[in-house]
Design a protein around this motif. Sequence first.
Motif, PDB file in Angstrom:
ATOM      1  N   GLU A   1     -59.394 -38.222 -18.758  1.00 10.76           N
ATOM      2  CA  GLU A   1     -58.678 -37.874 -19.973  1.00 10.76           C
ATOM      3  C   GLU A   1     -58.392 -36.383 -20.021  1.00 10.76           C
ATOM      4  O   GLU A   1     -59.164 -35.563 -19.516  1.00 10.76           O
ATOM      5  CB  GLU A   1     -59.484 -38.285 -21.216  1.00 10.76           C
ATOM      6  CG  GLU A   1     -60.811 -37.603 -21.394  1.00 10.76           C
ATOM      7  CD  GLU A   1     -61.552 -38.035 -22.649  1.00 10.76           C
ATOM      8  OE1 GLU A   1     -60.979 -38.766 -23.483  1.00 10.76           O
ATOM      9  OE2 GLU A   1     -62.722 -37.615 -22.807  1.00 10.76           O
ATOM     10  N   LEU A   2     -57.275 -36.051 -20.656  1.00  9.62           N
ATOM     11  CA  LEU A   2     -56.885 -34.659 -20.821  1.00  9.62           C
ATOM     12  C   LEU A   2     -57.675 -34.053 -21.971  1.00  9.62           C
ATOM     13  O   LEU A   2     -57.624 -34.551 -23.095  1.00  9.62           O
ATOM     14  CB  LEU A   2     -55.378 -34.560 -21.095  1.00  9.62           C
ATOM     15  CG  LEU A   2     -54.806 -33.159 -21.310  1.00  9.62           C
ATOM     16  CD1 LEU A   2     -54.982 -32.305 -20.071  1.00  9.62           C
ATOM     17  CD2 LEU A   2     -53.321 -33.264 -21.676  1.00  9.62           C
ATOM     18  N   VAL A   3     -58.370 -32.981 -21.672  1.00  6.40           N
ATOM     19  CA  VAL A   3     -59.230 -32.340 -22.659  1.00  6.40           C
ATOM     20  C   VAL A   3     -58.527 -31.153 -23.313  1.00  6.40           C
ATOM     21  O   VAL A   3     -58.612 -30.944 -24.521  1.00  6.40           O
ATOM     22  CB  VAL A   3     -60.542 -31.867 -21.987  1.00  6.40           C
ATOM     23  CG1 VAL A   3     -61.383 -31.064 -22.950  1.00  6.40           C
ATOM     24  CG2 VAL A   3     -61.320 -33.062 -21.453  1.00  6.40           C
ATOM     25  N   ALA A   4     -57.859 -30.356 -22.489  1.00  6.01           N
ATOM     26  CA  ALA A   4     -57.220 -29.141 -23.006  1.00  6.01           C
ATOM     27  C   ALA A   4     -56.023 -28.803 -22.133  1.00  6.01           C
ATOM     28  O   ALA A   4     -56.044 -29.023 -20.923  1.00  6.01           O
ATOM     29  CB  ALA A   4     -58.199 -27.973 -23.030  1.00  6.01           C
TER      30      ALA A   4
ATOM     31  N   ASP B   1     -58.874 -34.174 -29.671  1.00  3.03           N
ATOM     32  CA  ASP B   1     -59.458 -34.034 -31.014  1.00  3.03           C
ATOM     33  C   ASP B   1     -60.967 -33.813 -30.978  1.00  3.03           C
ATOM     34  O   ASP B   1     -61.512 -33.020 -31.745  1.00  3.03           O
ATOM     35  CB  ASP B   1     -59.144 -35.264 -31.859  1.00  3.03           C
ATOM     36  CG  ASP B   1     -57.722 -35.252 -32.401  1.00  3.03           C
ATOM     37  OD1 ASP B   1     -57.284 -36.293 -32.909  1.00  3.03           O
ATOM     38  OD2 ASP B   1     -57.056 -34.199 -32.308  1.00  3.03           O
ATOM     39  N   SER B   2     -61.645 -34.498 -30.085  1.00  2.00           N
ATOM     40  CA  SER B   2     -63.107 -34.446 -30.068  1.00  2.00           C
ATOM     41  C   SER B   2     -63.662 -33.101 -29.602  1.00  2.00           C
ATOM     42  O   SER B   2     -64.859 -32.848 -29.751  1.00  2.00           O
ATOM     43  CB  SER B   2     -63.680 -35.565 -29.209  1.00  2.00           C
ATOM     44  OG  SER B   2     -63.251 -35.437 -27.866  1.00  2.00           O
ATOM     45  N   VAL B   3     -62.821 -32.243 -29.041  1.00  2.94           N
ATOM     46  CA  VAL B   3     -63.312 -30.939 -28.566  1.00  2.94           C
ATOM     47  C   VAL B   3     -62.732 -29.775 -29.364  1.00  2.94           C
ATOM     48  O   VAL B   3     -63.105 -28.624 -29.131  1.00  2.94           O
ATOM     49  CB  VAL B   3     -63.026 -30.728 -27.062  1.00  2.94           C
ATOM     50  CG1 VAL B   3     -63.547 -31.914 -26.251  1.00  2.94           C
ATOM     51  CG2 VAL B   3     -61.552 -30.471 -26.787  1.00  2.94           C
TER      52      VAL B   3
END
Length: 116
Positions: free
Chosen positions: A45-48, A60-62
Amino acid sequence: VQLVESGGGLVQPGGSLRLSCAASNTYFSMYDMGWYRQAPGTQRELVALIAGGGSTNYLDSVKGRFTVSRDNAKKTVYLQMTSLKPEDTAVYYCNILVGGTVVASWGQGTQVTVSS
């Protein structure tokens, strides 16, 4: 293009880590760069994301905990992670995006383990 991630490790919940991704591509500053993660049994998944122009987007979660930045002179992108949670445990990768699509081969990634 070669992408080399580093900076992972074992950290307690609430701790911090700073990941680095060194790229070898020409015109690095022009490209969007993404940090991804993949936990066992899950999809990557793409985090940033940091655009060539410097704008950023986060999963959203980070949001509020992770900060992505880049040093174009060093052809390096960073991911500063704070207030880490066990659910952040994963292998973290970076990649180049063009039109929202990953265009480089994946590197080895760097393991982040958040555990007490």
